[in-house]
Write a protein that holds these residues in place. Structure first.
Motif, PDB file in Angstrom:
ATOM      1  N   VAL A 177     -17.511 -22.080 -41.595  1.00 14.44           N
ATOM      2  CA  VAL A 177     -16.737 -23.154 -41.203  1.00 14.44           C
ATOM      3  C   VAL A 177     -17.405 -24.772 -41.219  1.00 14.44           C
ATOM      4  O   VAL A 177     -18.732 -24.858 -41.375  1.00 14.44           O
ATOM      5  N   ALA A 178     -16.643 -25.442 -41.054  1.00 12.21           N
ATOM      6  CA  ALA A 178     -17.020 -27.234 -41.595  1.00 12.21           C
ATOM      7  C   ALA A 178     -18.225 -27.393 -40.516  1.00 12.21           C
ATOM      8  O   ALA A 178     -19.195 -27.978 -40.921  1.00 12.21           O
ATOM      9  N   SER A 179     -18.146 -27.188 -39.261  1.00  9.03           N
ATOM     10  CA  SER A 179     -18.969 -27.605 -38.374  1.00  9.03           C
ATOM     11  C   SER A 179     -20.537 -27.007 -38.547  1.00  9.03           C
ATOM     12  O   SER A 179     -21.411 -27.392 -37.986  1.00  9.03           O
ATOM     13  N   CYS A 180     -20.573 -25.820 -39.207  1.00  4.29           N
ATOM     14  CA  CYS A 180     -21.846 -25.149 -39.504  1.00  4.29           C
ATOM     15  C   CYS A 180     -22.457 -25.547 -40.874  1.00  4.29           C
ATOM     16  O   CYS A 180     -23.670 -25.281 -41.147  1.00  4.29           O
ATOM     17  N   LYS A 181     -21.575 -26.196 -41.546  1.00  2.00           N
ATOM     18  CA  LYS A 181     -22.118 -26.526 -42.884  1.00  2.00           C
ATOM     19  C   LYS A 181     -23.554 -27.244 -43.097  1.00  2.00           C
ATOM     20  O   LYS A 181     -24.308 -27.107 -43.729  1.00  2.00           O
ATOM     21  N   PRO A 182     -23.663 -28.416 -42.101  1.00  7.62           N
ATOM     22  CA  PRO A 182     -24.790 -28.920 -42.062  1.00  7.62           C
ATOM     23  C   PRO A 182     -26.151 -28.102 -41.704  1.00  7.62           C
ATOM     24  O   PRO A 182     -27.192 -28.287 -42.212  1.00  7.62           O
TER      25      PRO A 182
END
Length: 215
Positions: A177-182
């Motif tokens: 999910v987007a919050s885990c990409k970094p």
């Protein structure tokens, strides 16, 4: 359901009596058909759906069911799948089936779901480019075969991907999910290519439930 593209031939009426008929330029039939095909292709672009099964014969059932989709082209690849279960990283061999078709996603999903052995299968596809705040993502990173396995285990253990699938050639595919990409990018020494994905609702909900490392 099969998509059947038909062409309607228009017949121009003859000239009315006592009027002068001017010739109407007509494209060759081949050109008219090509134009129609191009318009159809623009309106209904192909999509590539990805799903996995836990045995080669089950993957073949997906391939067979895909014959009911329009213009379907399929491929099957054995991968090593890593995921979190009962408090630890688990590994299973799986067979990933790729189905490229011009059938709409919802219709294709229904056909593939009926042939699938999983209660909650992964049925995903790449979306067109979306803003970076889109929620669901697939990442691809090319590594050596052993490095792909090591990174898969690491990312799953950190709970920043829901699953990671390593191909024999070292290509690692992760879903997150987007919050885990970094955090995924920080954990990988190699560059990751990201694609926004859509999919069946149950699987997308599962991604959110599993990717807790970014919360």
């Amino acid at each position: 359901a099969l998509l059947v593209a038909g062409f309607r031939h228009t017949h121009w009426p003859g000239p009315a009596r006592n009027f002068v008929s001017l010739p109407v330029p007509r494209l060759p039939i081949r050109s008219q058909r090509c134009s129609s095909v191009r318009r159809l292709a623009v309106g209904m672009p192909n999509i590539t759906l990805l799903t996995t099964e836990d045995a080669a014969d089950k993957a073949q059932k997906i391939v067979d069911a895909s014959k009911n989709l329009a213009d379907a082209v399929t491929s099957v690849e054995e991968v090593k799948s890593y995921y979190w279960w009962e408090g630890k990283v688990n590994f299973d061999p799986e067979w990933r089936v790729a189905v490229t078709t011009s059938t709409a996603f919802d219709d294709a999903k229904e056909i593939i779901s009926k042939a699938h052995s999983y209660d909650l299968p992964m049925i995903i596809y790449d979306l067109e480019q979306l803003p970076d705040d889109h929620k669901y993502w697939k990442g691809l990173v090319q590594l050596t075969s052993q490095d792909a396995i090591t990174l898969a285990e690491k990312l799953v253990e950190q709970r920043i991907v829901a699953c990671a699938q390593a191909s024999p050639d070292g290509l690692l595919a992760v879903k997150t999910v987007a919050s885990c990409k970094p955090m995924v990018e920080k954990s990988s020494e190699a560059a990751i290519t990201w694609s926004p994905i859509g999919g069946n609702e149950g699987y997308l909900n599962w991604l959110e439930e599993e990717c807790v490392g970014g919360k």
